[in-house]
Write an enzyme that holds these catalytic residues in place. Structure first.
Site, short mmCIF file in Angstrom:
data_model
loop_
_atom_site.label_atom_id
_atom_site.label_comp_id
_atom_site.label_asym_id
_atom_site.label_seq_id
_atom_site.Cartn_x
_atom_site.Cartn_y
_atom_site.Cartn_z
N HIS A 77 26.98 36.49 0.55
CA HIS A 77 27.82 37.35 0.12
C HIS A 77 29.21 37.76 0.70
O HIS A 77 30.17 38.02 0.33
CB HIS A 77 26.84 38.88 0.62
CG HIS A 77 25.79 39.09 -0.52
ND1 HIS A 77 24.68 39.03 0.16
CD2 HIS A 77 25.58 39.31 -1.73
CE1 HIS A 77 23.47 39.10 -0.67
NE2 HIS A 77 24.23 39.42 -2.03
N SER A 124 18.99 36.96 -0.89
CA SER A 124 18.27 38.16 -0.17
C SER A 124 16.64 38.10 -0.22
O SER A 124 16.10 38.65 0.68
CB SER A 124 18.66 39.48 -1.09
OG SER A 124 20.10 39.52 -1.03
P1 AMP Z 1 23.01 39.15 -5.34
O1 AMP Z 1 23.28 40.52 -4.44
O2 AMP Z 1 21.98 38.38 -5.22
O3 AMP Z 1 23.11 39.86 -6.76
O4 AMP Z 1 24.40 38.27 -5.35
C1 AMP Z 1 25.53 38.73 -5.27
C2 AMP Z 1 26.69 37.68 -5.41
O5 AMP Z 1 26.50 36.77 -4.24
C3 AMP Z 1 26.28 36.72 -6.82
O6 AMP Z 1 27.64 36.33 -7.10
C4 AMP Z 1 25.72 35.66 -6.03
O7 AMP Z 1 25.83 34.34 -6.92
C5 AMP Z 1 26.23 35.51 -4.62
N1 AMP Z 1 25.43 34.69 -3.60
C6 AMP Z 1 23.98 34.77 -3.57
N2 AMP Z 1 23.57 34.09 -2.67
C7 AMP Z 1 24.46 33.04 -2.48
C8 AMP Z 1 24.88 31.99 -1.53
N3 AMP Z 1 23.75 31.56 -1.02
N4 AMP Z 1 25.99 31.48 -1.45
C9 AMP Z 1 27.06 31.96 -2.21
N5 AMP Z 1 26.99 32.89 -3.04
C10 AMP Z 1 25.80 33.68 -3.19
#
Ligand code: AMP
Length: 283
Positions: A37, A186
């Protein structure tokens, strides 16, 4: 840094700064931040005058037996981390602000959700497309940054921006990994120490696929079998899918003749993990 909870205040903040000629970059998240994030925040901040981070665990993208109620949360830590990354605003609305009574509109894509994660999660991408459309209309960013970790989500968003004529530049950031290769998520907090060790199978199997393709293997079925074998050789794992497909359309390929997306979903214990890599046979 401001924490904004209402649509009205978010729209009016955005209008005010943009009338002054300042630009806004949005990073949509469901919170419980990790370095993945934070990397998106760094990208958006470097491109815009203002970074807005949205933090909303979107109920419409969770299926009935998924982990909506258990989704990890630590708002105070998240606010602090977003502040340290230079966010002007964290937009953290309550559910009823986004989905008030009698809410009845959704954004659905015809074909991208019929692949990969969409097969087992039929409501997921409609929920994502709807909430991201709403966030775009609420925050009015010029740029929005997403992670390639959720590769299919990134394609869905690129497509909806094109189809619905949003004047927003979509930026995809590379996957951020732990030192041993596990893609940050997460959901990794759900893993027991044993499961954490088994979760390494995902990134290892993508490295194997890359090596095999570099050594000349072109048959998708054979690559899929070898990837699945490596993963299921670890305890506590159950393969949901391993797919080799076109990175744009997400259509399956039989042979690797151009850059291919190798995408995985695996249950490790009760935790569903995803990972992917685009592999170019010419390299
Ligand atoms: P989330 O909170 O899981 O919905 O993720 C929010 C954003 O963070 C989304 O655009 C995900 O693709 C990105 N994201 C989550 N994990 C990673 C990671 N390991 N590397 C890069 N971006 C991530």
């Amino acid at each position: 840094m401001k924490v904004i909870k209402t649509v009205e205040e978010m729209q009016s903040w955005s209008e005010t700064v943009q009338l002054r000629g300042e630009t806004v970059g949005l990073v949509p998240t469901m919170g419980y931040f990790h370095q993945g994030h934070l990397s998106l925040m760094e990208t958006a901040k470097a491109m815009c005058d203002h970074l807005v981070v949205s933090l909303f665990v979107n109920p419409t993208q969770f299926g009935e037996n998924e982990d909506l109620d258990a989704y990890p949360m630590d708002l105070d830590r998240d606010f602090k981390l977003a502040g340290e990354k230079g966010a002007s605003v964290v937009f953290a609305p309550p559910r009823e602000e986004i989905y008030p009574a009698r809410f009845q509109t959704s954004v659905e894509l015809a074909s991208l959700p019929l692949h990969l994660c969409g097969l087992k999660r039929p409501v997921h991408f409609g929920g994502v497309a709807t909430v991201v459309t709403k966030l775009f209309n609420i925050v009015r960013p010029g740029v929005a940054v997403f992670g390639a970790k959720d590769f299919q989500q990134l394609q869905v968003i690129r497509q909806l921006v094109k189809d619905l004529n949003f004047n927003i530049r979509i930026v995809g950031n590379p996957i951020v990994r732990e030192a041993d290769g596990l893609a940050m998520s997460s959901r990794n907090v759900y893993l027991s120490p044993d499961e954490r060790a088994s979760a390494l199978g995902l990134s290892r199997s993508l490295e194997l696929a890359e090596r095999l393709i570099q050594e000349g293997e072109r048959d998708a079925a054979s690559l899929r079998a070898k990837v699945a074998d490596l993963i299921t050789g670890f305890d506590h794992t159950a393969m949901e899918y391993v797919t080799l497909c076109d990175p744009e359309t997400l259509e399956d390929v039989d042979r690797v003749t151009a850059p291919v997306l190798v995408a995985l979903a695996v249950k490790v214990g009760t935790t569903r993990l995803i990972d992917n890599r685009v592999i170019d046979p010419a390299q």
